[in-house]
Design an enzyme around this catalytic site. Sequence first.
Site, PDB file in Angstrom:
ATOM      1  N   LYS A 224       0.819  -1.212   0.000  1.00 56.47           N
ATOM      2  CA  LYS A 224       0.000   0.000   0.000  1.00 56.47           C
ATOM      3  C   LYS A 224       0.859   1.271   0.000  1.00 56.47           C
ATOM      4  O   LYS A 224       2.072   1.220   0.251  1.00 56.47           O
ATOM      5  CB  LYS A 224      -0.935  -0.044   1.209  1.00 56.47           C
ATOM      6  CG  LYS A 224      -1.991  -1.172   1.139  1.00 56.47           C
ATOM      7  CD  LYS A 224      -2.933  -1.095   2.324  1.00 56.47           C
ATOM      8  CE  LYS A 224      -4.043  -2.125   2.227  1.00 56.47           C
ATOM      9  NZ  LYS A 224      -4.993  -1.982   3.373  1.00 56.47           N
TER      10      LYS A 224
ATOM     11  N   ASN B  39      -1.922   0.252   6.783  1.00 54.04           N
ATOM     12  CA  ASN B  39      -1.416  -0.999   7.351  1.00 54.04           C
ATOM     13  C   ASN B  39      -0.552  -1.794   6.370  1.00 54.04           C
ATOM     14  O   ASN B  39      -0.457  -3.018   6.456  1.00 54.04           O
ATOM     15  CB  ASN B  39      -2.579  -1.821   7.901  1.00 54.04           C
ATOM     16  CG  ASN B  39      -3.638  -2.098   6.855  1.00 54.04           C
ATOM     17  OD1 ASN B  39      -3.472  -1.764   5.682  1.00 54.04           O
ATOM     18  ND2 ASN B  39      -4.726  -2.724   7.262  1.00 54.04           N
TER      19      ASN B  39
ATOM     20  N   HIS C 291      -2.225  -5.392   1.515  1.00 46.31           N
ATOM     21  CA  HIS C 291      -3.571  -5.952   1.288  1.00 46.31           C
ATOM     22  C   HIS C 291      -3.427  -7.408   0.883  1.00 46.31           C
ATOM     23  O   HIS C 291      -2.481  -7.775   0.200  1.00 46.31           O
ATOM     24  CB  HIS C 291      -4.287  -5.197   0.154  1.00 46.31           C
ATOM     25  CG  HIS C 291      -5.523  -5.907  -0.324  1.00 46.31           C
ATOM     26  ND1 HIS C 291      -6.748  -5.749   0.285  1.00 46.31           N
ATOM     27  CD2 HIS C 291      -5.708  -6.821  -1.321  1.00 46.31           C
ATOM     28  CE1 HIS C 291      -7.639  -6.526  -0.329  1.00 46.31           C
ATOM     29  NE2 HIS C 291      -7.033  -7.183  -1.306  1.00 46.31           N
TER      30      HIS C 291
ATOM     31  N   GLU D 212     -10.272  -9.930  -7.504  1.00 43.06           N
ATOM     32  CA  GLU D 212      -9.220  -8.930  -7.316  1.00 43.06           C
ATOM     33  C   GLU D 212      -8.067  -9.136  -8.302  1.00 43.06           C
ATOM     34  O   GLU D 212      -7.496  -8.162  -8.802  1.00 43.06           O
ATOM     35  CB  GLU D 212      -8.731  -8.974  -5.869  1.00 43.06           C
ATOM     36  CG  GLU D 212      -9.806  -8.480  -4.904  1.00 43.06           C
ATOM     37  CD  GLU D 212      -9.396  -8.556  -3.436  1.00 43.06           C
ATOM     38  OE1 GLU D 212      -8.258  -8.989  -3.133  1.00 43.06           O
ATOM     39  OE2 GLU D 212     -10.218  -8.161  -2.588  1.00 43.06           O
TER      40      GLU D 212
ATOM     41  N   TYR E 243     -12.494  -1.318  -3.709  1.00 45.23           N
ATOM     42  CA  TYR E 243     -12.998  -1.495  -2.337  1.00 45.23           C
ATOM     43  C   TYR E 243     -14.516  -1.352  -2.255  1.00 45.23           C
ATOM     44  O   TYR E 243     -15.043  -1.094  -1.173  1.00 45.23           O
ATOM     45  CB  TYR E 243     -12.321  -0.513  -1.387  1.00 45.23           C
ATOM     46  CG  TYR E 243     -10.950  -0.960  -0.932  1.00 45.23           C
ATOM     47  CD1 TYR E 243     -10.803  -2.087  -0.111  1.00 45.23           C
ATOM     48  CD2 TYR E 243      -9.800  -0.271  -1.293  1.00 45.23           C
ATOM     49  CE1 TYR E 243      -9.546  -2.504   0.324  1.00 45.23           C
ATOM     50  CE2 TYR E 243      -8.548  -0.682  -0.858  1.00 45.23           C
ATOM     51  CZ  TYR E 243      -8.431  -1.797  -0.052  1.00 45.23           C
ATOM     52  OH  TYR E 243      -7.194  -2.209   0.387  1.00 45.23           O
TER      53      TYR E 243
HETATM   54  N1  UDP Z   1      -9.632  -0.123   7.389  1.00 46.99           N
HETATM   55  C1  UDP Z   1      -9.720   1.095   8.072  1.00 46.99           C
HETATM   56  N2  UDP Z   1     -10.391   1.131   9.272  1.00 46.99           N
HETATM   57  C2  UDP Z   1     -10.960   0.021   9.822  1.00 46.99           C
HETATM   58  C3  UDP Z   1     -10.876  -1.186   9.130  1.00 46.99           C
HETATM   59  C4  UDP Z   1     -10.216  -1.227   7.925  1.00 46.99           C
HETATM   60  O1  UDP Z   1      -9.222   2.107   7.600  1.00 46.99           O
HETATM   61  O2  UDP Z   1     -11.541   0.121  10.909  1.00 46.99           O
HETATM   62  C5  UDP Z   1      -8.920  -0.161   6.106  1.00 46.99           C
HETATM   63  C6  UDP Z   1      -7.571  -0.889   6.198  1.00 46.99           C
HETATM   64  O3  UDP Z   1      -6.657  -0.263   5.292  1.00 46.99           O
HETATM   65  C7  UDP Z   1      -7.959  -2.285   5.753  1.00 46.99           C
HETATM   66  C8  UDP Z   1      -8.978  -1.988   4.653  1.00 46.99           C
HETATM   67  O4  UDP Z   1      -9.711  -0.879   5.161  1.00 46.99           O
HETATM   68  O5  UDP Z   1      -6.834  -3.016   5.311  1.00 46.99           O
HETATM   69  C9  UDP Z   1      -9.929  -3.113   4.331  1.00 46.99           C
HETATM   70  O6  UDP Z   1     -10.560  -3.525   5.526  1.00 46.99           O
HETATM   71  P1  UDP Z   1     -10.767  -5.078   5.850  1.00 46.99           P
HETATM   72  O7  UDP Z   1     -11.730  -5.159   6.980  1.00 46.99           O
HETATM   73  O8  UDP Z   1     -11.080  -5.815   4.596  1.00 46.99           O
HETATM   74  O9  UDP Z   1      -9.317  -5.520   6.416  1.00 46.99           O
HETATM   75  P2  UDP Z   1      -8.170  -6.449   5.764  1.00 46.99           P
HETATM   76  O10 UDP Z   1      -8.855  -7.524   4.979  1.00 46.99           O
HETATM   77  O11 UDP Z   1      -7.331  -5.542   4.885  1.00 46.99           O
HETATM   78  O12 UDP Z   1      -7.384  -6.971   6.936  1.00 46.99           O
HETATM   79 MG    MG Z   2     -10.285  -7.366   3.474  1.00 47.56          MG
END
Ligand code: UDP
Ligand code: MG
Length: 138
Positions: free
Chosen positions: A9, A112, A115, A126, A49
Amino acid sequence: MERTLAIIKPDAVRRGFVGDIIKRIDASGLKLRALRLMHLTRAQAEAFYEVHKERPFYKSLCDYMSSGPVVIAVLEGERAIPRWRELMGATDPKKADAGTLRKDFGIDVEQNAVHGSDAPETAAREVAFFFSSLDIVS
Ligand code: UDP
Ligand code: MG
């Protein structure tokens, strides 16, 4: 054999962690099958997204994901989807296990570092979002 989509990212690219993260991929035994550098438009981030569009973090997430270049990869291996998720660690770097990418390279729950697809259906969607079959080495 399974394929998954990985993204390094904008925060991690900006801070110079591309090499470190690709090194972890290589060391894990997962194979790189496609790789590209892209600066997503906001519309591309929104489409990628879309599943999160009702979530409170969606607007900020799309701003962030279009804020700078990302490195996008297709990874392949046995159980590639869960294995890549294990290497990534929990969504929130503060809650991620020691030695995971998000623990070592993430900033916060949004920025974070990486992805990963979460299931075979999302991985197929994806991978196809970013790559054509001609882009993927077999
Ligand atoms: N994210 C965020 N706040 C949250 C949860 C998720 O900004 O409370 C962002 C973060 O970058 C995350 C992405 O949205 O990686 C997608 O969320 P998901 O729940 O799918 O988490 P992941 O699968 O990436 O662990
Ligand atoms: Mg996710």
